[in-house]
Design an enzyme around this catalytic site. Structure first.
Site, PDB file in Angstrom:
ATOM      1  N   GLU A 133       0.666  -1.135  -0.019  1.00  0.00           N
ATOM      2  CA  GLU A 133      -0.077  -0.145  -0.113  1.00  0.00           C
ATOM      3  C   GLU A 133       0.885   1.247  -0.088  1.00  0.00           C
ATOM      4  O   GLU A 133       0.515   2.337   0.946  1.00  0.00           O
ATOM      5  CB  GLU A 133      -1.054  -0.128   1.129  1.00  0.00           C
ATOM      6  CG  GLU A 133      -1.921  -1.115   1.388  1.00  0.00           C
ATOM      7  CD  GLU A 133      -2.921  -1.074   2.425  1.00  0.00           C
ATOM      8  OE1 GLU A 133      -2.997  -0.177   3.171  1.00  0.00           O
ATOM      9  OE2 GLU A 133      -3.679  -2.144   2.470  1.00  0.00           O
ATOM     10  N   CYS A 177      -7.721   6.876   2.673  1.00  0.00           N
ATOM     11  CA  CYS A 177      -6.992   7.179   3.823  1.00  0.00           C
ATOM     12  C   CYS A 177      -5.572   7.901   3.785  1.00  0.00           C
ATOM     13  O   CYS A 177      -5.197   8.816   4.544  1.00  0.00           O
ATOM     14  CB  CYS A 177      -6.812   5.958   5.027  1.00  0.00           C
ATOM     15  SG  CYS A 177      -8.251   5.661   5.519  1.00  0.00           S
ATOM     16  N   CYS A 190     -11.516   0.940   7.166  1.00  0.00           N
ATOM     17  CA  CYS A 190     -10.782   2.328   7.732  1.00  0.00           C
ATOM     18  C   CYS A 190     -11.203   3.369   7.071  1.00  0.00           C
ATOM     19  O   CYS A 190     -11.363   4.664   7.760  1.00  0.00           O
ATOM     20  CB  CYS A 190      -9.109   2.125   7.722  1.00  0.00           C
ATOM     21  SG  CYS A 190      -8.591   1.929   6.326  1.00  0.00           S
TER      22      CYS A 190
END
Length: 357
Positions: A29, A47, A125
């Protein structure tokens, strides 16, 4: 601080997408190498864009510089807001800059990409993170230091700030980021000697400012902020006008995936094309320098769109490879703000258009 600023310069000058998205690959990521910014396999997690907003905001508290505010704004309006649908019910974990649904469905290296927003995720998230940021946006708009007020973000709002131990009310009236006219009205119990610093966005090439209706001819600019120092009284007004032409943005020539391509931007908003407006095979569209573009209000989305003409290429034969030149047709195109894509019919989406010279 120096380490943070060194990392910042590397990220924003070599590893950040035009949308303020971060993360060029699913593995880890994270980043890969400088200038590696693929559009269709981008990870660009919601995020991560929110993290960039946090980072820019913290640097602004250390030293108010326009470059931090510019990135905060770009990430907020593009990389963050694209992660939530207009009705607030569906979410993107990954925010690519190019989508072809049938390829996503069949290629392993696209398995992390979704062609449409999801109602929820097993590892959720992004939805609460974006809800937290949107709900707390007021804290990112202003900061104060001594007798100075810094305006980092523009938006229709009311706020009360403390300057030199005195409360000061600020009313912003604006349609920003869709229009560049911003009016501030001061509410104060007494005359207050203070300096207002208004961020002049890096994308803005023309602007003007009036105080109580009087045009200022040579106001000072410091680190990307317009400086207005004077006694402020109840009812005083500041009118800031930012020009918002349609811009054609090109990437650094070291970004292989977007060489020879152009993205459309107006103000802080990056635009994209969707199949529902422009038909399939969006990659066959090329924008020429002579092709005129204009702003047009989209009734379905309730947002300003960009319309104009482009060239669409089509093969003259069914052969996979040919020496024949393609047919070229002039077609009308429509681009919408990137954050608003996938709020109608599912289909292809494209930020970077081919450019013909």
């Amino acid at each position: 601080l120096e380490a943070s600023k060194t990392l910042w310069q590397n990220v924003v000058s070599k590893r950040m997408y035009i949308t303020g998205g971060l993360g060029s690959q699913e593995f880890g990521e994270g980043f890969s190498t400088d200038y590696d910014l693929p559009s269709d396999t981008a990870y660009t997690e919601t995020c991560a864009a929110i993290g960039l907003v946090f980072w820019a905001h913290r640097l602004l508290q250390v030293e108010p510089r326009g470059e931090y505010g510019d990135v905060l704004e770009s990430a907020l309006f593009n990389g963050v807001l694209s992660g939530i649908s207009l009705d607030g019910q569906r979410f993107f974990y990954v925010n690519p800059l190019e989508v072809v649904p049938e390829i996503i469905a069949r290629r392993k290296d696209h398995s992390h990409v979704r062609p449409t927003r999801q109602s929820w995720f097993g590892c959720a998230c992004c939805p609460p993170n974006i809800a937290r940021l949107v709900a707390s946006i007021g804290r990112y708009m202003y900061s104060t230091e001594g007798d100075s007020l810094y305006v980092h973000l523009y938006g229709d709002s009311n706020a009360t700030v403390e300057i030199a131990g005195t409360n000061l009310g600020i009313r912003q009236e604006t349609e920003y980021p869709f229009a560049g006219q911003i009016k501030f009205t001061v509410t104060a119990e007494q005359t207050l000697d203070a300096t207002f610093y208004l961020r002049i966005p890096g994308w803005c090439q023309g602007w003007s400012v009036r105080v109580n209706g009087e045009l200022l001819t040579s106001p000072a600019i410091e680190d990307g902020y317009l400086e207005l120092s004077r006694p402020w009284n109840h009812g005083d007004s500041v009118e800031l006008s930012l020009e918002m032409p349609i811009e054609r943005v090109r990437s650094n020539s070291l970004v292989r995936e977007t060489m020879g391509k152009v993205a459309l931007r107006r103000g802080p908003l990056v635009y994209c094309l969707e199949e529902t407006d422009n038909g399939e095979n969006l990659s066959a569209l090329f924008l020429g320098g002579e092709d005129e573009l204009m702003v047009d209000f989209d009734q379905d989305l309730g947002l300003p769109a960009i319309i104009g003409y482009a060239k669409r290429l089509a093969s003259r034969t069914q052969d996979l490879y040919t020496t024949e030149e393609p047919e070229i047709e002039t077609v009308q195109i429509k681009a919408i703000p990137y954050f608003a894509w996938d709020n109608r019919k599912p289909g292809e989406m494209l930020v970077w258009l081919g450019e013909s010279f």
